[in-house]
Write a protein that holds these residues in place. Sequence first.
Motif, mmCIF file in Angstrom:
data_model
loop_
_atom_site.group_PDB
_atom_site.id
_atom_site.type_symbol
_atom_site.label_atom_id
_atom_site.label_comp_id
_atom_site.label_asym_id
_atom_site.label_seq_id
_atom_site.Cartn_x
_atom_site.Cartn_y
_atom_site.Cartn_z
ATOM 1 N N MET A 1 59.155 -42.621 4.210
ATOM 2 C CA MET A 1 59.057 -41.779 3.023
ATOM 3 C C MET A 1 57.629 -41.832 2.470
ATOM 4 O O MET A 1 57.025 -42.887 2.371
ATOM 5 C CB MET A 1 60.036 -42.302 1.972
ATOM 6 C CG MET A 1 60.090 -41.451 0.744
ATOM 7 S SD MET A 1 61.334 -42.056 -0.391
ATOM 8 C CE MET A 1 60.343 -42.203 -1.836
ATOM 9 N N ILE A 2 57.114 -40.678 2.127
ATOM 10 C CA ILE A 2 55.755 -40.585 1.592
ATOM 11 C C ILE A 2 55.820 -40.698 0.076
ATOM 12 O O ILE A 2 56.542 -39.949 -0.584
ATOM 13 C CB ILE A 2 55.110 -39.247 2.009
ATOM 14 C CG1 ILE A 2 55.039 -39.158 3.524
ATOM 15 C CG2 ILE A 2 53.738 -39.093 1.393
ATOM 16 C CD1 ILE A 2 54.632 -37.812 4.038
ATOM 17 N N THR A 3 55.050 -41.630 -0.494
ATOM 18 C CA THR A 3 55.075 -41.813 -1.940
ATOM 19 C C THR A 3 54.115 -40.874 -2.663
ATOM 20 O O THR A 3 54.307 -40.597 -3.836
ATOM 21 C CB THR A 3 54.719 -43.263 -2.312
ATOM 22 O OG1 THR A 3 53.434 -43.565 -1.759
ATOM 23 C CG2 THR A 3 55.743 -44.229 -1.772
ATOM 24 N N ASP A 4 53.089 -40.395 -1.974
ATOM 25 C CA ASP A 4 52.123 -39.478 -2.588
ATOM 26 C C ASP A 4 51.897 -38.273 -1.669
ATOM 27 O O ASP A 4 51.001 -38.280 -0.834
ATOM 28 C CB ASP A 4 50.805 -40.201 -2.863
ATOM 29 C CG ASP A 4 49.875 -39.376 -3.733
ATOM 30 O OD1 ASP A 4 50.250 -38.251 -4.112
ATOM 31 O OD2 ASP A 4 48.771 -39.869 -4.026
ATOM 32 N N PRO A 5 52.722 -37.231 -1.801
ATOM 33 C CA PRO A 5 52.624 -36.084 -0.895
ATOM 34 C C PRO A 5 51.307 -35.310 -1.005
ATOM 35 O O PRO A 5 50.846 -34.757 -0.019
ATOM 36 C CB PRO A 5 53.811 -35.204 -1.271
ATOM 37 C CG PRO A 5 54.335 -35.734 -2.542
ATOM 38 C CD PRO A 5 53.823 -37.113 -2.730
ATOM 39 N N ILE A 6 50.690 -35.293 -2.180
ATOM 40 C CA ILE A 6 49.423 -34.568 -2.326
ATOM 41 C C ILE A 6 48.304 -35.304 -1.585
ATOM 42 O O ILE A 6 47.478 -34.686 -0.924
ATOM 43 C CB ILE A 6 49.074 -34.363 -3.813
ATOM 44 C CG1 ILE A 6 50.145 -33.495 -4.462
ATOM 45 C CG2 ILE A 6 47.701 -33.724 -3.974
ATOM 46 C CD1 ILE A 6 50.084 -33.418 -5.951
ATOM 47 N N ALA A 7 48.296 -36.628 -1.662
ATOM 48 C CA ALA A 7 47.307 -37.415 -0.914
ATOM 49 C C ALA A 7 47.519 -37.235 0.585
ATOM 50 O O ALA A 7 46.551 -37.147 1.348
ATOM 51 C CB ALA A 7 47.402 -38.888 -1.298
ATOM 52 N N ASP A 8 48.772 -37.136 1.014
ATOM 53 C CA ASP A 8 49.085 -36.891 2.420
ATOM 54 C C ASP A 8 48.552 -35.524 2.848
ATOM 55 O O ASP A 8 47.961 -35.382 3.920
ATOM 56 C CB ASP A 8 50.596 -36.977 2.647
ATOM 57 C CG ASP A 8 50.986 -36.681 4.081
ATOM 58 O OD1 ASP A 8 50.567 -37.436 4.976
ATOM 59 O OD2 ASP A 8 51.706 -35.686 4.301
ATOM 60 N N TYR A 9 48.729 -34.519 2.009
ATOM 61 C CA TYR A 9 48.218 -33.166 2.262
ATOM 62 C C TYR A 9 46.704 -33.200 2.443
ATOM 63 O O TYR A 9 46.172 -32.668 3.425
ATOM 64 C CB TYR A 9 48.610 -32.276 1.069
ATOM 65 C CG TYR A 9 48.011 -30.898 1.045
ATOM 66 C CD1 TYR A 9 48.688 -29.823 1.613
ATOM 67 C CD2 TYR A 9 46.791 -30.650 0.433
ATOM 68 C CE1 TYR A 9 48.161 -28.546 1.574
ATOM 69 C CE2 TYR A 9 46.255 -29.380 0.394
ATOM 70 C CZ TYR A 9 46.945 -28.333 0.960
ATOM 71 O OH TYR A 9 46.418 -27.069 0.924
#
Length: 132
Positions: A1-9
């Motif tokens: 699970m990704i906790t920070d989707p914007i950082a992943d983007y």
Amino acid sequence: MITDPIADYLTRVRNAIMAGHRVVEIPASKIKKEITKILFDQGYILSYKFEDNNVQGVIKIALKYNKETKASVIKKLQRVSTPGLRKYFGANDLPRVLNGLGIAIVSTSKGVMTSKQARQQHVGGEVLCFVY
């Protein structure tokens, strides 16, 4: 699970630029779609396409490169507000990136927009990232 989707983007786009890819695929969400639209409107990417073929959907982004130097138009993508430390600014205190040469993407009560647009509409909000 990704906790920070914007950082992943931002990381996926950054990695694709460093690898010299033309297209990058990113799992979709509403805020990621809005950020992608802003990047397109500001001229940082060539085009984008939203595909809803599965449950979450995918964003396909065509990256933009300089024709002569083959360098990316995007020099830096920097996350500002994180889940552990949110950064909120009022309308008058919104940051300017490289004296107006870059953009700050802000999540406001009127939607996701650049800091310049937020300043014009007199709304503050959470500064998501800097792009230049």
